[in-house]
Design a protein around this motif. Structure first.
Motif, short mmCIF file in Angstrom:
data_model
loop_
_atom_site.label_atom_id
_atom_site.label_comp_id
_atom_site.label_asym_id
_atom_site.label_seq_id
_atom_site.Cartn_x
_atom_site.Cartn_y
_atom_site.Cartn_z
N GLU A 87 -3.15 1.84 2.98
CA GLU A 87 -2.01 0.96 3.18
C GLU A 87 -2.81 -0.49 3.21
O GLU A 87 -2.50 -1.52 2.88
N ASN A 88 -4.07 -0.59 3.58
CA ASN A 88 -4.75 -1.90 3.99
C ASN A 88 -5.29 -2.43 2.88
O ASN A 88 -5.37 -3.85 2.57
N TYR A 89 -5.92 -1.74 1.88
CA TYR A 89 -6.61 -2.07 0.62
C TYR A 89 -5.54 -3.00 -0.44
O TYR A 89 -5.96 -4.08 -0.95
N PRO A 90 -4.56 -2.60 -0.52
CA PRO A 90 -3.51 -3.53 -1.49
C PRO A 90 -3.34 -4.95 -0.83
O PRO A 90 -3.17 -5.69 -1.46
N MET A 91 -3.52 -4.97 0.39
CA MET A 91 -3.33 -6.46 1.10
C MET A 91 -4.54 -7.25 1.01
O MET A 91 -4.40 -8.42 1.34
N LEU A 92 -5.87 -6.62 0.50
CA LEU A 92 -6.75 -7.57 0.67
C LEU A 92 -7.01 -8.41 -0.73
O LEU A 92 -6.66 -8.21 -1.65
#
Length: 159
Positions: A87-92
Motif C-alpha cells: 500500500e505504501n510503496y506506490p505513494m513514495l
C-alpha cells in the motif's frame, strides 16, 4: 443395631474395620498375609498421591502459561506487513524508492534481527507450546490416577 430376625442388639463395625476383616470363604489370615496386604495397599495410595501432585503442578503450569499466551498480543504478521508495504510503496516518490532500493542492495535482504512483531509471535508460540505440554502432562496424570484408582479398588480373585 437391632437384628431384624432375632431382635437382638448387634454391633456393626465401621467401614475401615470391615476392610480388614477376612472374607467368609477365606481362612483367617496369618500375620504375614496381613503385612503383605498392608504393603500392597500402600503402593497404590502413594501412586495416587504422586499422580495427584503431578496433576496439580501441571494444572497450575498450564493455567499460568495459557494465560500468558492469551495476554500476548501480536499487532502485525508477515502478511499484514507485506500488505502495508504494497500500500505504501506506490505513494513514495521516485527518490524515496531509489533510496529504499539502495538500502536493500547495501544491506542485502538478510536482516540482522527479526522484526518486533516476529519476536512477539515467537514469544506467544513459546507460551503456547509450554501450555500444550503442561496440558498433556495433566491429561496423562489424570488418566494414570483413574487407572491406579480402578486397579486398586477392583478385587483380585484369590487362587
Amino acid at each position: 443395631m437391632r437384628c431384624s430376625s432375632c431382635h437382638q442388639s448387634v454391633q456393626v463395625p465401621k467401614l475401615g474395620d470391615l476392610r480388614q476383616l477376612a472374607l467368609v470363604d477365606d481362612a483367617p489370615a496369618s500375620g504375614e498375609e496381613l503385612a503383605s496386604r498392608n504393603e500392597t495397599g500402600l503402593a497404590p495410595r502413594l501412586g495416587l498421591v504422586v499422580l495427584g501432585l503431578i496433576a496439580t503442578a501441571a494444572l497450575l503450569t498450564a493455567g499460568y502459561t495459557g494465560l500468558r499466551w492469551a495476554l500476548v498480543k501480536v499487532e502485525h504478521s508477515t502478511e499484514s506487513h507485506l500488505s502495508e508495504l504494497r500500500e505504501n510503496y506506490p505513494m513514495l516518490s521516485s527518490a524515496e524508492l531509489i533510496r529504499e532500493y539502495e538500502d536493500m542492495e547495501k544491506n542485502e535482504l538478510e536482516l540482522i534481527q527479526p522484526y518486533s512483531y516476529q519476536v512477539t509471535q515467537d514469544e506467544k508460540d513459546h507460551w503456547g507450546r509450554i501450555a500444550m505440554v503442561a496440558s498433556t502432562i495433566l491429561l496423562l496424570a489424570v488418566l494414570g490416577t483413574i487407572f491406579v484408582a480402578r486397579s486398586w479398588r477392583s478385587p483380585t480373585p484369590s487362587t
